[in-house]
Structures are given as structure tokens and as C-alpha cells.
Scaffold this active site. Structure first.
Site, mmCIF file in Angstrom:
data_model
loop_
_atom_site.group_PDB
_atom_site.id
_atom_site.type_symbol
_atom_site.label_atom_id
_atom_site.label_comp_id
_atom_site.label_asym_id
_atom_site.label_seq_id
_atom_site.Cartn_x
_atom_site.Cartn_y
_atom_site.Cartn_z
ATOM 1 C CB SER A 127 5.987 12.630 5.224
ATOM 2 O OG SER A 127 5.497 12.373 6.680
ATOM 3 C CG HIS B 90 8.842 -2.593 4.574
ATOM 4 N ND1 HIS B 90 7.772 -1.492 4.986
ATOM 5 C CD2 HIS B 90 9.864 -2.458 5.038
ATOM 6 C CE1 HIS B 90 8.775 -0.778 5.740
ATOM 7 N NE2 HIS B 90 9.986 -1.336 5.822
ATOM 8 C CG LEU C 29 -5.429 3.446 -11.591
ATOM 9 C CD1 LEU C 29 -6.475 4.311 -10.696
ATOM 10 C CD2 LEU C 29 -5.435 2.259 -10.458
ATOM 11 N NE ARG D 165 3.863 2.988 13.523
ATOM 12 C CZ ARG D 165 3.372 4.176 12.834
ATOM 13 N NH1 ARG D 165 2.235 4.741 13.822
ATOM 14 N NH2 ARG D 165 3.533 4.906 12.028
ATOM 15 C CG ASP E 232 3.519 5.898 8.689
ATOM 16 O OD1 ASP E 232 4.453 5.111 8.511
ATOM 17 O OD2 ASP E 232 3.243 6.879 9.294
ATOM 18 N N GLY E 233 2.933 2.705 8.558
ATOM 19 C CA GLY E 233 2.550 1.637 9.706
ATOM 20 C C GLY E 233 2.995 0.311 9.406
ATOM 21 N NE ARG F 285 5.480 12.548 10.912
ATOM 22 C CZ ARG F 285 5.422 11.795 11.779
ATOM 23 N NH1 ARG F 285 5.098 12.301 13.320
ATOM 24 N NH2 ARG F 285 5.390 10.329 12.012
ATOM 25 C CD1 TRP G 116 17.300 8.064 -1.110
ATOM 26 C CD2 TRP G 116 17.988 5.654 -1.121
ATOM 27 N NE1 TRP G 116 16.892 7.403 -2.405
ATOM 28 C CE2 TRP G 116 17.510 6.007 -2.452
ATOM 29 C CE3 TRP G 116 18.663 4.469 -1.013
ATOM 30 C CZ2 TRP G 116 17.239 5.121 -3.480
ATOM 31 C CZ3 TRP G 116 18.306 3.691 -1.945
ATOM 32 C CH2 TRP G 116 17.545 3.870 -3.399
ATOM 33 C CB SER H 291 10.512 9.676 1.697
ATOM 34 O OG SER H 291 11.153 8.923 2.709
ATOM 35 C CD GLU I 253 12.904 13.130 3.037
ATOM 36 O OE1 GLU I 253 12.256 12.272 2.525
ATOM 37 O OE2 GLU I 253 13.235 14.368 2.627
ATOM 38 N NE ARG J 260 1.691 9.745 7.876
ATOM 39 C CZ ARG J 260 2.862 10.164 7.793
ATOM 40 N NH1 ARG J 260 2.850 11.415 7.142
ATOM 41 N NH2 ARG J 260 3.859 9.380 8.136
HETATM 42 C C1 FPP Z 1 6.249 3.278 6.018
HETATM 43 O O1 FPP Z 1 6.073 2.252 7.035
HETATM 44 C C2 FPP Z 1 6.308 2.501 4.700
HETATM 45 C C3 FPP Z 1 7.227 2.349 3.799
HETATM 46 C C4 FPP Z 1 8.424 3.191 4.015
HETATM 47 C C5 FPP Z 1 7.289 1.616 2.474
HETATM 48 C C6 FPP Z 1 6.062 1.186 1.690
HETATM 49 C C7 FPP Z 1 6.246 0.143 1.038
HETATM 50 C C8 FPP Z 1 5.182 -0.894 0.833
HETATM 51 C C9 FPP Z 1 3.767 -0.354 1.189
HETATM 52 C C10 FPP Z 1 5.407 -2.250 0.126
HETATM 53 C C11 FPP Z 1 5.585 -2.390 -1.186
HETATM 54 C C12 FPP Z 1 4.991 -1.520 -2.198
HETATM 55 C C13 FPP Z 1 5.346 -1.382 -3.377
HETATM 56 C C14 FPP Z 1 4.720 -0.529 -4.484
HETATM 57 C C15 FPP Z 1 6.427 -2.229 -3.924
HETATM 58 P P1 FPP Z 1 7.361 2.390 8.224
HETATM 59 O O2 FPP Z 1 8.086 1.465 8.058
HETATM 60 O O3 FPP Z 1 7.595 3.791 8.306
HETATM 61 O O4 FPP Z 1 6.146 1.852 9.411
HETATM 62 P P2 FPP Z 1 6.448 2.422 10.915
HETATM 63 O O5 FPP Z 1 6.160 3.893 10.923
HETATM 64 O O6 FPP Z 1 5.425 1.675 11.541
HETATM 65 O O7 FPP Z 1 7.946 2.091 11.306
#
Ligand code: FPP
Length: 247
Positions: free
Chosen positions: A200, A41, A135, A28, A24-25, A198, A73, A69, A71, A192
Site C-alpha cells: 500500500s 479509528h 524510542l 471492519r 489496518d482493519g 499488500r 485524502w 496515506s 490516498e 500488517r
Molecule cells: C486503516 O483502517 C486505518 C486508518 C486509515 C487510520 C489509522 C488510524 C489509527 C489507528 C488511529 C489513530 C492513530 C493515531 C496515531 C492518531 P481502514 O479504515 O482502512 O479499515 P478497513 O480496511 O477495515 O476499512
């Protein structure tokens, strides 16, 4: 620095057999740099590489990452498209290295919702890395824990209707066998990033006795050093599984 931590992980105690991570993050991280969210991302892909390599180095058996997730979508179409392209890019760039490292990749989730390009990419990486022994890497995509549990209930009900299963034999193991994670032990440690407290809708069944570790570090900044610090913290915890402490 990270080698030093790895040595401490090795002598400190048992390494978790299965680590799950809510990454997450990214948003931000991008916002803090006045960049569009998809670049957050994109930066998160490097952290994925870090935790995969760190897990192999530490001897973790299973790593399960929450990448997208059900969600998610509901996010803006442009962000969804960028995430799907990123998945294809990750697979195109990493497949052969993952195979060389002995990492077998599985994609867990409602894959029927993926577009044809992403679908082809995930089928390809699962086929190309099958049999890796170092792994097991599970990428949860279009994943929802409640949907996974509802699916397990549906599969059990179908077995009952078909006369293959007696309802009196439906116990916790029977439910576990119908989950995407059937072949692996439950996660010992959930990490996390970005400080949110959370779950989630992630692995709700499997996380029953996991140790929780929340770090303020934003996902794109997460390195193998942070992974080793989380494992060291795990090794300091006393797990009781509902019983009283030993001795
Ligand atoms: C949450 O951050 C992250 C995601 C919804 C996407 C996770 C994807 C990656 C780490 C990149 C690629 C990985 C692979 C395996 C292809 P957020 O957007 O919810 O961040 P925020 O809470 O700061 O808005």
C-alpha cells in the site's frame, strides 16, 4: 501472559531495531459492531498506545506507524475530519506520557496538506518530545512512498543544479539521505494487520529487506502480546539479504 512473551523475546535473539506497521482493519472492526467507521479509528488509538509501550518494553529503537496515506485524502470528508480530530486528540492526550516514557515523536509526510489545527498539534508534539531516547516514534501522515522517492529525486536534482552535488555521486546512500527516514536504519520487520497482503505505497525504498508479518487481527484488537508474537516470529526467520545461508 504478555510478560511471559516478553521474557521469551528477550532470551530468543536480537530484537528488531526498527519495526514498521500498517494499521489496518479499523473500518471492519467498526462494521462488525454496527458502529460508524470513525469509532473504529477511535478504538485504534488504544492499539497505538499498546505498541508504543510494548516497543519500549522490548527495546525496539524505532517504530514507524502508517496513520494516514496521501490516498486517504480521497475518503469521505466526514471520515477525514474525524481522523484529523483523532490525531489532535491523540496528541493532546498522549504528549506528556510519551515525553515521560522517553519517546521522541516525528511526523513524516506531506504536512503542508494538513489543516491549521492538526498542523499546530504535530509541531507541538515534535517539539515537546524532542530528545527522547527510549524510542523514536514516526507517525506517517499524508504519506506516500512514491511521493517521498519523487521528493528525494527533486532534492538531489536541486543540489546538482546548485553545483553542490556531482551526478556521479548519486548512489543508494545519497537517495536514502533525502528520505524522511534518513536518520534511522531501514525497518527489519513490517507488520500488517487485518490479513491484507499488500504494501500500500508504504516505505517502498526502506522495506527492501524487511521481514513481512501479516496477521488477521484487526488493528483495534492488536495488543502488545501480538507485537511480541510478531517479534518472536521475526527471531525465528533466517535473513539472507540476497546471499546464501551462513555456514
Ligand atoms: C486503516 O483502517 C486505518 C486508518 C486509515 C487510520 C489509522 C488510524 C489509527 C489507528 C488511529 C489513530 C492513530 C493515531 C496515531 C492518531 P481502514 O479504515 O482502512 O479499515 P478497513 O480496511 O477495515 O476499512
Amino acid at each position: 501472559m504478555s510478560n511471559d512473551l516478553l521474557q521469551r523475546v528477550r532470551v530468543h535473539g536480537a530484537v528488531p531495531a526498527h519495526i514498521a506497521i500498517i494499521m489496518d482493519g479499523n473500518g471492519r472492526w467498526a462494521k462488525g459492531r454496527s458502529l460508524p467507521r470513525p469509532l473504529g479509528h477511535h478504538a485504534g488509538m488504544k492499539a497505538v498506545r499498546e505498541v508504543v509501550e510494548g516497543s519500549v518494553e522490548a527495546g525496539v529503537g524505532v517504530l514507524t506507524l502508517f496513520a494516514f496515506s496521501q490516498e486517504n485524502w480521497q475518503r469521505p470528508a466526514g471520515e477525514i475530519e474525524a481522523l484529523m480530530k483523532l490525531l489532535e486528540e491523540y496528541i493532546a492526550r498522549e504528549a506528556s506520557d510519551l515525553r515521560t516514557q522517553g519517546v521522541s515523536v516525528r511526523i513524516l509526510g506531506h504536512l503542508e496538506r494538513l489543516g491549521p489545527g492538526a498542523r499546530r498539534a504535530v509541531e507541538r508534539i515534535m517539539a515537546e518530545t524532542a530528545g527522547g531516547r527510549a524510542l523514536a516514534l514516526n507517525l506517517c501522515i499524508s504519506y506516500s512512498a512514491r511521493a517521498e522517492i519523487a521528493r528525494a529525486a527533486r532534492l538531489l536534482a536541486e543540489s546538482v543544479v546548485a553545483g553542490r552535488l556531482d551526478p556521479s555521486n548519486i548512489d543508494e546512500d545519497a537517495v536514502g539521505r533525502m528520505l524522511y527516514t534518513a536518520e534511522w536504519p531501514d525497518p527489519d520487520l513490517l507488520i500488517r494487520t487485518s490479513g491484507e497482503m499488500r504494501i500500500s505505497n508504504f516505505l517502498l525504498w526502506q522495506l527492501a529487506y524487511a521481514e513481512l508479518y501479516v496477521t488477521p487481527v484487526l488493528w483495534p484488537d492488536f495488543t502488545r502480546r501480538h507485537l511480541f508474537e510478531a517479534i518472536l516470529e521475526f527471531q525465528r526467520r533466517e535473513r539472507r539479504f540476497g546471499r546464501v545461508e551462513a555456514g
